[in-house]
Motif scaffolding. Structure first.
Motif, PDB file in Angstrom:
ATOM      1  N   PHE A   1      83.621 -11.287 -18.833  1.00 40.29           N
ATOM      2  CA  PHE A   1      83.952 -11.759 -20.187  1.00 40.29           C
ATOM      3  C   PHE A   1      84.504 -10.607 -20.889  1.00 40.29           C
ATOM      4  O   PHE A   1      83.892 -10.187 -22.302  1.00 40.29           O
ATOM      5  CB  PHE A   1      82.414 -12.328 -20.661  1.00 40.29           C
ATOM      6  N   TYR A   2      85.489  -9.848 -20.404  1.00 35.13           N
ATOM      7  CA  TYR A   2      85.963  -8.735 -21.013  1.00 35.13           C
ATOM      8  C   TYR A   2      86.623  -9.240 -22.315  1.00 35.13           C
ATOM      9  O   TYR A   2      86.554  -8.509 -23.682  1.00 35.13           O
ATOM     10  CB  TYR A   2      87.189  -8.129 -20.131  1.00 35.13           C
ATOM     11  N   GLU A   3      87.125 -10.251 -22.412  1.00 36.80           N
ATOM     12  CA  GLU A   3      88.047 -10.498 -23.691  1.00 36.80           C
ATOM     13  C   GLU A   3      86.779 -11.149 -24.859  1.00 36.80           C
ATOM     14  O   GLU A   3      87.330 -10.668 -25.980  1.00 36.80           O
ATOM     15  CB  GLU A   3      88.742 -11.686 -23.347  1.00 36.80           C
ATOM     16  N   LEU A   4      85.702 -11.721 -24.559  1.00 34.60           N
ATOM     17  CA  LEU A   4      84.837 -11.835 -25.436  1.00 34.60           C
ATOM     18  C   LEU A   4      84.176 -10.677 -25.896  1.00 34.60           C
ATOM     19  O   LEU A   4      84.202 -10.415 -27.403  1.00 34.60           O
ATOM     20  CB  LEU A   4      83.677 -12.838 -24.859  1.00 34.60           C
ATOM     21  N   TYR A   5      83.747  -9.858 -24.907  1.00 38.78           N
ATOM     22  CA  TYR A   5      83.320  -8.279 -25.694  1.00 38.78           C
ATOM     23  C   TYR A   5      84.281  -7.591 -26.356  1.00 38.78           C
ATOM     24  O   TYR A   5      83.865  -6.800 -27.219  1.00 38.78           O
ATOM     25  CB  TYR A   5      82.798  -7.751 -24.518  1.00 38.78           C
ATOM     26  N   ARG A   6      85.801  -7.716 -25.917  1.00 41.28           N
ATOM     27  CA  ARG A   6      86.599  -7.075 -26.699  1.00 41.28           C
ATOM     28  C   ARG A   6      86.587  -7.610 -28.255  1.00 41.28           C
ATOM     29  O   ARG A   6      87.081  -6.703 -28.849  1.00 41.28           O
ATOM     30  CB  ARG A   6      87.979  -7.365 -26.010  1.00 41.28           C
ATOM     31  N   MET A   7      86.194  -8.532 -28.362  1.00 37.56           N
ATOM     32  CA  MET A   7      86.054  -9.205 -29.743  1.00 37.56           C
ATOM     33  C   MET A   7      84.764  -8.871 -30.467  1.00 37.56           C
ATOM     34  O   MET A   7      84.753  -8.526 -31.631  1.00 37.56           O
ATOM     35  CB  MET A   7      86.491 -10.706 -29.982  1.00 37.56           C
ATOM     36  N   PHE A   8      83.763  -9.018 -29.558  1.00 37.88           N
ATOM     37  CA  PHE A   8      82.540  -8.929 -29.897  1.00 37.88           C
ATOM     38  C   PHE A   8      82.051  -7.411 -30.431  1.00 37.88           C
ATOM     39  O   PHE A   8      81.212  -7.227 -31.419  1.00 37.88           O
ATOM     40  CB  PHE A   8      81.507  -9.618 -29.198  1.00 37.88           C
ATOM     41  N   LEU A   9      82.274  -6.358 -29.522  1.00 42.49           N
ATOM     42  CA  LEU A   9      81.719  -5.128 -29.975  1.00 42.49           C
ATOM     43  C   LEU A   9      82.285  -4.558 -31.041  1.00 42.49           C
ATOM     44  O   LEU A   9      81.211  -3.856 -31.673  1.00 42.49           O
ATOM     45  CB  LEU A   9      82.119  -4.066 -28.545  1.00 42.49           C
ATOM     46  N   PRO A  10      83.422  -4.776 -31.576  1.00 43.43           N
ATOM     47  CA  PRO A  10      83.740  -4.177 -32.767  1.00 43.43           C
ATOM     48  C   PRO A  10      82.912  -4.807 -33.945  1.00 43.43           C
ATOM     49  O   PRO A  10      82.580  -4.205 -34.762  1.00 43.43           O
ATOM     50  CB  PRO A  10      85.264  -4.448 -32.988  1.00 43.43           C
ATOM     51  N   LEU A  11      82.741  -6.055 -33.834  1.00 44.77           N
ATOM     52  CA  LEU A  11      81.745  -6.609 -34.792  1.00 44.77           C
ATOM     53  C   LEU A  11      80.240  -6.024 -34.736  1.00 44.77           C
ATOM     54  O   LEU A  11      79.804  -5.821 -35.714  1.00 44.77           O
ATOM     55  CB  LEU A  11      81.507  -8.106 -34.662  1.00 44.77           C
ATOM     56  N   PHE A  12      79.869  -5.645 -33.659  1.00 44.96           N
ATOM     57  CA  PHE A  12      78.581  -5.278 -33.615  1.00 44.96           C
ATOM     58  C   PHE A  12      78.522  -3.748 -34.218  1.00 44.96           C
ATOM     59  O   PHE A  12      77.574  -3.398 -34.761  1.00 44.96           O
ATOM     60  CB  PHE A  12      78.085  -5.152 -32.068  1.00 44.96           C
ATOM     61  N   ARG A  13      79.468  -3.007 -34.153  1.00 47.15           N
ATOM     62  CA  ARG A  13      79.760  -1.732 -34.285  1.00 47.15           C
ATOM     63  C   ARG A  13      79.790  -1.785 -36.145  1.00 47.15           C
ATOM     64  O   ARG A  13      79.423  -1.075 -36.810  1.00 47.15           O
ATOM     65  CB  ARG A  13      80.715  -0.976 -33.935  1.00 47.15           C
ATOM     66  N   GLU A  14      81.039  -2.567 -36.436  1.00 46.15           N
ATOM     67  CA  GLU A  14      81.302  -2.582 -37.909  1.00 46.15           C
ATOM     68  C   GLU A  14      80.546  -3.138 -38.830  1.00 46.15           C
ATOM     69  O   GLU A  14      80.661  -3.177 -39.926  1.00 46.15           O
ATOM     70  CB  GLU A  14      83.122  -2.804 -37.868  1.00 46.15           C
TER      71      GLU A  14
ATOM     72  N   GLU B   1      87.586 -11.115 -13.168  1.00 51.19           N
ATOM     73  CA  GLU B   1      88.972 -10.940 -12.794  1.00 51.19           C
ATOM     74  C   GLU B   1      89.781  -9.794 -13.535  1.00 51.19           C
ATOM     75  O   GLU B   1      90.713  -9.425 -13.133  1.00 51.19           O
ATOM     76  CB  GLU B   1      89.996 -12.104 -12.977  1.00 51.19           C
ATOM     77  N   ASN B   2      88.936  -9.095 -14.434  1.00 52.43           N
ATOM     78  CA  ASN B   2      89.622  -8.248 -15.224  1.00 52.43           C
ATOM     79  C   ASN B   2      89.673  -6.928 -14.787  1.00 52.43           C
ATOM     80  O   ASN B   2      89.025  -6.521 -13.925  1.00 52.43           O
ATOM     81  CB  ASN B   2      88.926  -8.310 -16.817  1.00 52.43           C
ATOM     82  N   ASP B   3      90.735  -6.144 -15.059  1.00 53.97           N
ATOM     83  CA  ASP B   3      90.998  -4.812 -14.704  1.00 53.97           C
ATOM     84  C   ASP B   3      89.780  -3.774 -14.847  1.00 53.97           C
ATOM     85  O   ASP B   3      89.604  -3.475 -15.860  1.00 53.97           O
ATOM     86  CB  ASP B   3      92.198  -4.167 -15.291  1.00 53.97           C
ATOM     87  N   PRO B   4      89.294  -3.230 -13.835  1.00 53.08           N
ATOM     88  CA  PRO B   4      88.225  -2.236 -13.967  1.00 53.08           C
ATOM     89  C   PRO B   4      88.547  -1.043 -14.687  1.00 53.08           C
ATOM     90  O   PRO B   4      87.547  -0.620 -15.716  1.00 53.08           O
ATOM     91  CB  PRO B   4      87.971  -1.541 -12.519  1.00 53.08           C
ATOM     92  N   GLU B   5      89.592  -0.663 -14.950  1.00 50.10           N
ATOM     93  CA  GLU B   5      89.835   0.526 -15.791  1.00 50.10           C
ATOM     94  C   GLU B   5      89.912   0.042 -17.139  1.00 50.10           C
ATOM     95  O   GLU B   5      89.305   0.912 -18.144  1.00 50.10           O
ATOM     96  CB  GLU B   5      91.291   1.351 -15.506  1.00 50.10           C
ATOM     97  N   GLU B   6      90.302  -0.782 -17.578  1.00 53.13           N
ATOM     98  CA  GLU B   6      90.506  -1.462 -18.981  1.00 53.13           C
ATOM     99  C   GLU B   6      88.735  -1.633 -19.478  1.00 53.13           C
ATOM    100  O   GLU B   6      88.595  -1.414 -20.448  1.00 53.13           O
ATOM    101  CB  GLU B   6      91.262  -2.725 -19.140  1.00 53.13           C
ATOM    102  N   VAL B   7      88.405  -2.336 -18.500  1.00 48.45           N
ATOM    103  CA  VAL B   7      86.859  -2.754 -18.721  1.00 48.45           C
ATOM    104  C   VAL B   7      86.088  -1.378 -18.950  1.00 48.45           C
ATOM    105  O   VAL B   7      85.191  -1.466 -20.052  1.00 48.45           O
ATOM    106  CB  VAL B   7      85.937  -3.581 -17.374  1.00 48.45           C
ATOM    107  N   LEU B   8      86.196  -0.549 -18.340  1.00 47.34           N
ATOM    108  CA  LEU B   8      85.095   0.830 -18.321  1.00 47.34           C
ATOM    109  C   LEU B   8      85.666   1.740 -19.619  1.00 47.34           C
ATOM    110  O   LEU B   8      84.904   1.993 -20.316  1.00 47.34           O
ATOM    111  CB  LEU B   8      85.466   1.421 -17.165  1.00 47.34           C
ATOM    112  N   GLU B   9      86.915   1.631 -19.927  1.00 48.97           N
ATOM    113  CA  GLU B   9      87.417   2.185 -21.220  1.00 48.97           C
ATOM    114  C   GLU B   9      86.984   1.476 -22.339  1.00 48.97           C
ATOM    115  O   GLU B   9      86.505   2.096 -23.248  1.00 48.97           O
ATOM    116  CB  GLU B   9      89.015   2.160 -21.222  1.00 48.97           C
ATOM    117  N   LEU B  10      86.957   0.142 -22.407  1.00 44.62           N
ATOM    118  CA  LEU B  10      86.154  -0.623 -23.467  1.00 44.62           C
ATOM    119  C   LEU B  10      84.697  -0.134 -23.710  1.00 44.62           C
ATOM    120  O   LEU B  10      83.979  -0.025 -24.637  1.00 44.62           O
ATOM    121  CB  LEU B  10      86.471  -1.961 -23.330  1.00 44.62           C
TER     122      LEU B  10
END
Length: 299
Positions: free
Chosen positions: A15-28, A60-69
């Motif tokens: 669920f990389y795409e979901l967390y890519r949108m959720f995590l900024p909300l959780f911080r900001e 299926e998401n790229d591990p490097e992108e996932v860990l960087e996020l």
């Protein structure tokens, strides 16, 4: 009393795409979320990892992108390497070793592995000493004495008991604070409370991840053919809701809570994030930020 509940969330790769949108909300927009909750880790594994367990065929998401996020937001990554049927020849798997090297490279915060196999545990301790280890719920630890023995092992930072121990409060309260800090409760399990085939179900997943040709495991639970329903999970005797966390578990000294759902859809994962972490008056704001707009048609 523990002041914070740390949620360990599903779908690191799924669920990389979901967390890519959720995590900024959780911080900001921290005001959207309960002040007593934090994200302890996000766990998962790519679909074709032979060390994988628990669920098969997702991620299926790229591990490097996932860990960087995850590094950007200071969240611990966990690999779900809970295959229970590994043999010596499986330890040299290139993809799984590469993932462990990658996790060890990203050290702030420290990353971990959810594990079942003693063989794999000893191998990872030697090869990747920078990782921490979590004893998997796939061990199906329903006997409290065995659960206590697992907690006392120095190998594990956390231990996830079977969900049927969630409400064993008299026994849970006998644990020391250091032991309570290692307990990670599985909150939203939908599996039938009386199930006796849970271990066999997990073994089928382990065989699939190893590429073995094996028959499907057919769930014998009442209404098992309906699949996962959050409403059904809420009726489970082992279900841990937000009021339970705030009013019972935190005052008892427990602080770690696992949310399952790697094999589900992202819409349902969002419902978990809304239920467990988001203040009711702000749930609509989170939905609007992530997917809801005035032109959305459901059908």
């Amino acid at each position: 009393m523990r002041e914070k509940a740390y949620f360990h969330l599903p779908g690191l790769f799924e669920f990389y795409e979901l967390y890519r949108m959720f995590l900024p909300l959780f911080r900001e927009h921290r005001e959207y979320f309960y002040d007593w909750c934090e994200i302890g880790s996000i766990y998962g594994a790519p679909a074709d990892c032979i060390w994988g367990g628990g669920r098969a065929g997702f991620g299926e998401n790229d591990p490097e992108e996932v860990l960087e996020l995850m590094q950007e937001y200071g969240i611990s990554d966990r690999l779900t390497f809970s295959n229970s049927l590994l043999r010596q020849e499986h330890l040299s798997d290139r993809k799984c070793n590469a993932l462990c090297r990658l996790l060890e490279r990203y050290r702030k915060p420290q990353n971990g592995v959810i594990i079942y196999s003693e063989l794999l545990l000893e191998y990872l301790k030697e090869q990747y000493p920078g990782l921490y280890f979590v004893s998997s719920t796939t061990k199906v630890l329903t006997d409290f004495t065995q659960f206590e023995e697992e907690i006392r092992r120095k190998d594990f930072r956390y231990v996830v008991p079977d969900f049927r121990l969630n409400k064993a409060f008299d026994k849970l309260n006998t644990l020391s604070q250091a032991e309570k800090d290692k307990v990670e409760f599985l909150c939203n399990e939908c599996c039938w409370f009386g199930c006796r085939d849970r271990k066999a179900c997990y073994e089928t997943v382990s065989r699939k991840n190893l590429g073995e040709n094996c028959p499907e495991h057919h769930c014998k639970a009442p209404e098992g053919e309906r699949g996962y329903l959050f409403s059904k999970a809420m009726e489970n005797p082992g279900f841990i809701g937000i009021n339970d966390i705030r009013d019972i578990y935190l005052p008892m000294g427990f602080s770690n809570f696992k949310i399952e759902g790697r094999g589900l859809g992202s819409a349902l994962i969002l419902e978990f994030l809304l239920y467990y972490m988001t203040r009711p008056e702000y749930q609509i704001h989170v939905r609007e930020k992530i997917y809801l707009d005035s032109m959305l048609d459901l059908f």
